[in-house]
Design an enzyme around this catalytic site. Structure first.
Site, PDB file in Angstrom:
ATOM      1  N   ASP A 215       0.831  -1.192   0.000  1.00  0.00           N
ATOM      2  CA  ASP A 215       0.000   0.000   0.000  1.00  0.00           C
ATOM      3  C   ASP A 215       0.875   1.254   0.000  1.00  0.00           C
ATOM      4  OD1 ASP A 215      -2.780   1.157   0.481  1.00  0.00           O
ATOM      5  OD2 ASP A 215      -1.707   1.971   2.199  1.00  0.00           O
ATOM      6  N   GLU A 275      14.759 -14.592  -0.780  1.00  0.00           N
ATOM      7  CA  GLU A 275      15.163 -15.710   0.079  1.00  0.00           C
ATOM      8  C   GLU A 275      14.177 -16.868  -0.011  1.00  0.00           C
ATOM      9  OE1 GLU A 275      15.844 -14.601   4.115  1.00  0.00           O
ATOM     10  OE2 GLU A 275      16.824 -12.711   3.582  1.00  0.00           O
TER      11      GLU A 275
END
Length: 561
Positions: A215, A275
């Site tokens: 957002d 990751e």
């Protein structure tokens, strides 16, 4: 094919494809208004899980779930007081885990709405920060001394009206809030803040989410020197984000957002995502003036966001063939390495069935045309719940409003509640099948005739048109990942080609209310099926497209010329 048949063939879980987001179709779910299972009139996570077979039947790749975190709900979840928990209104962490498992079982990825530019003022971080000027979190928010006369430190304005600074009598300082006074802005210049929000993202990644919708991604940093924003010239003002009644649009927001320091933080966020096997993020760029350039900056280089969206197709400006071309080509020029995510509707703007559909005589066919356009452009796509049903903007009375934005600017601006009314599942059921209780927002009577159970088995319904178009898109890699080249673009016709790994599709759309004839693209056209449009090619090579309709064909280009 029944809904059960449509979902039974789906893969058990999403494949670990790091590039899955490129060309993906993402279905936005506003939890408060999707499905209630508790009877309190507010949708919840178990309700989403219950309705996932319907979502799977559409053929989308992922869902984006708007905020469900612990919150005082002054901005309906976009004011978070605990990043690592579910608000009891929506259920529990166990319910969220169930939602993830069910979505993955149906082959749907789950993206969540992460709001990290600000928190609720009830968040423990802010409670500690405002308690003194020397506590461990004293610098976790944007604090500033007043000017000598006691006024705010600069001229920054809040999107929800008034100054972007609120006085705190405990610290005898102002704190910044780009939105509500109860939404203080985090200080991203503090490395500890950056690490804290990255830790929050990791919490949800470890629970199995497949990505994030970030957002207000360009609001993370403000100018460290707190310099005044310059004024905008009258002809530069744009009302695509804030209504004209709000003087926010009178400023050139050079210093309260869009800061270059954000790029390094986005690289840190991308490193975290990398990751994990196959994580992606789409950023919301809230800027009327610099939107596409910021999108370009945030998606370039392969080390920041995978994709972003701006407000170009969410503004009130009418959609036309030339406007489509201008926006797409402007993005391509600004971000040759970037990837767009297009949307026509979301939880913050008037639904496009009203915004654009009210301008035409045959809204049903026009909405089918727009679905074809949106799902054929180069980029990924966000669909907003109910868009596939043709839901219109609800007309609500002031007494029914819940949105603080609408309440603040009524009656000149009616806020965002009109696009947030509950989904309509069953025409004749109480509350249209959304809840056994009293819906948190009224259900418009005119929405009932658009309910899922009305449209589900009608071959020509808008719902089944979306399903067909999504199936068509999935069957043609050129529509998912291909390049785009515009051909004929005038007041009525939009045509272009999409090319990817040996496949070339010719796509033509008639925006007018009368039949049009156009010249075929150079080469050999072979019609393709399964898209529910009815344009044809005559033996003389002329393409005939009915009003608000389209034509698709495989194109074999004449390379000898």
């Amino acid at each position: 094919m029944t809904l059960a048949d449509k979902t039974s063939a789906l893969q058990a879980s999403p494949a670990e494809d790091r590039d899955w987001w490129r060309g993906a179709v993402i279905y936005q779910i506003y939890p408060r208004s999707f499905q209630d299972t508790s009877g309190d009139g507010i949708g919840d996570l178990m309700g989403i899980a219950q309705r996932l077979p319907y979502v799977a039947s559409l053929g989308v790749d992922a869902i984006w779930v708007s905020p469900f975190f612990t919150s005082p709900m002054k901005d309906f979840g976009y004011d978070i007081s605990d990043y690592n928990n579910v608000d009891p209104m929506f259920g529990t962490l166990g319910d969220f885990d169930h939602l993830i498992r069910e979505a993955h079982r149906l082959g749907i990825r789950v993206m969540i709405d992460l709001v990290i530019s600000h928190t609720a003022d009830s968040h423990p971080w802010f409670v500690e920060s405002r308690s003194s000027r020397d506590n461990p979190k004293a610098d976790w928010y944007v604090w500033a001394d007043p000017k000598p006369d006691g006024t705010p430190p600069n001229n920054w304005l809040a999107i929800f009206g008034g100054s972007a600074w609120a006085w705190d009598p405990s610290r005898l300082q102002y704190y910044q809030h780009n939105f509500l006074v109860s939404q203080p802005d985090l200080n991203f210049h503090n490395p500890e803040v950056q690490q804290a929000v990255l830790d929050a993202a990791r919490f949800w990644l470890d629970r199995g989410v497949d990505g994030f919708r970030l957002d207000t991604i360009n609001f993370y940093f403000c100018d460290a020197e707190l310099r005044d924003n310059p004024a905008l010239a009258i002809d530069e003002r744009n009302d695509s984000i804030a209504p004209s009644v709000n003087p926010y649009n009178y400023q050139n927001h050079l210093y309260d957002k869009n800061r270059p320091e954000n790029l390094d933080f986005l690289r840190r966020f991308r490193s975290l995502m990398d990751e994990y096997p196959a994580i992606a993020a789409v950023g919301e760029v809230g800027d009327a003036q610099y939107g596409l350039q910021i999108v370009a900056d945030y998606t370039s280089g392969g080390d920041k966001m995978q994709m972003c969206y701006a407000f170009d197709f969410l503004a009130n400006e009418p959609l036309s063939p030339q406007r489509v071309r201008n926006v797409v080509e402007k993005f391509g020029a600004a971000a040759p390495e970037g990837w767009a995510c297009w949307a026509f509707s979301n939880h913050d703007v008037v639904r496009h069935a009203s915004r654009w559909g009210n301008r035409v005589a045959d809204r049903d066919h026009y909405l089918k045309l727009l679905a074809g356009v949106l799902l054929s452009l180069r980029g990924s796509v966000c669909l907003y719940q109910g868009e596939e049903l043709g839901l219109t903007e609800a007309e609500l009375s002031f007494e029914d409003l819940r949105d603080p934005y609408g309440i603040q600017f009524w009656p000149d601006f009616k806020g965002r509640d009109g696009c947030r009314t509950p989904m309509v599942w069953s025409e004749h059921a109480d509350s249209a099948g959304f809840t056994d209780g009293q819906p948190w927002l009224p259900l418009p009577t005119e929405h009932r005739q658009l309910a899922v159970d009305v449209q589900d088995h009608l071959h020509a319904s808008l719902l089944n048109h979306y399903r067909a178009m999504l199936q068509f898109r999935a069957a043609h890699p050129a529509l998912i990942k291909g390049d785009i080249e515009f051909l004929q673009v005038d007041d009525s016709i939009l045509s272009f080609t999409r090319r990817f790994e040996g496949e070339t599709l010719f796509c033509a759309f008639n925006f007018s209310e009368t039949e049009r004839q156009i010249e075929a693209a150079p080469g050999t056209l072979s019609p393709v099926e399964q898209h529910c449009f009815s344009g044809i090619k005559r033996p003389d090579g002329t393409i005939v497209i009915p009003a608000y309709d389209a034509y698709f064909a495989d194109l074999k280009e004449d390379i000898s010329s």
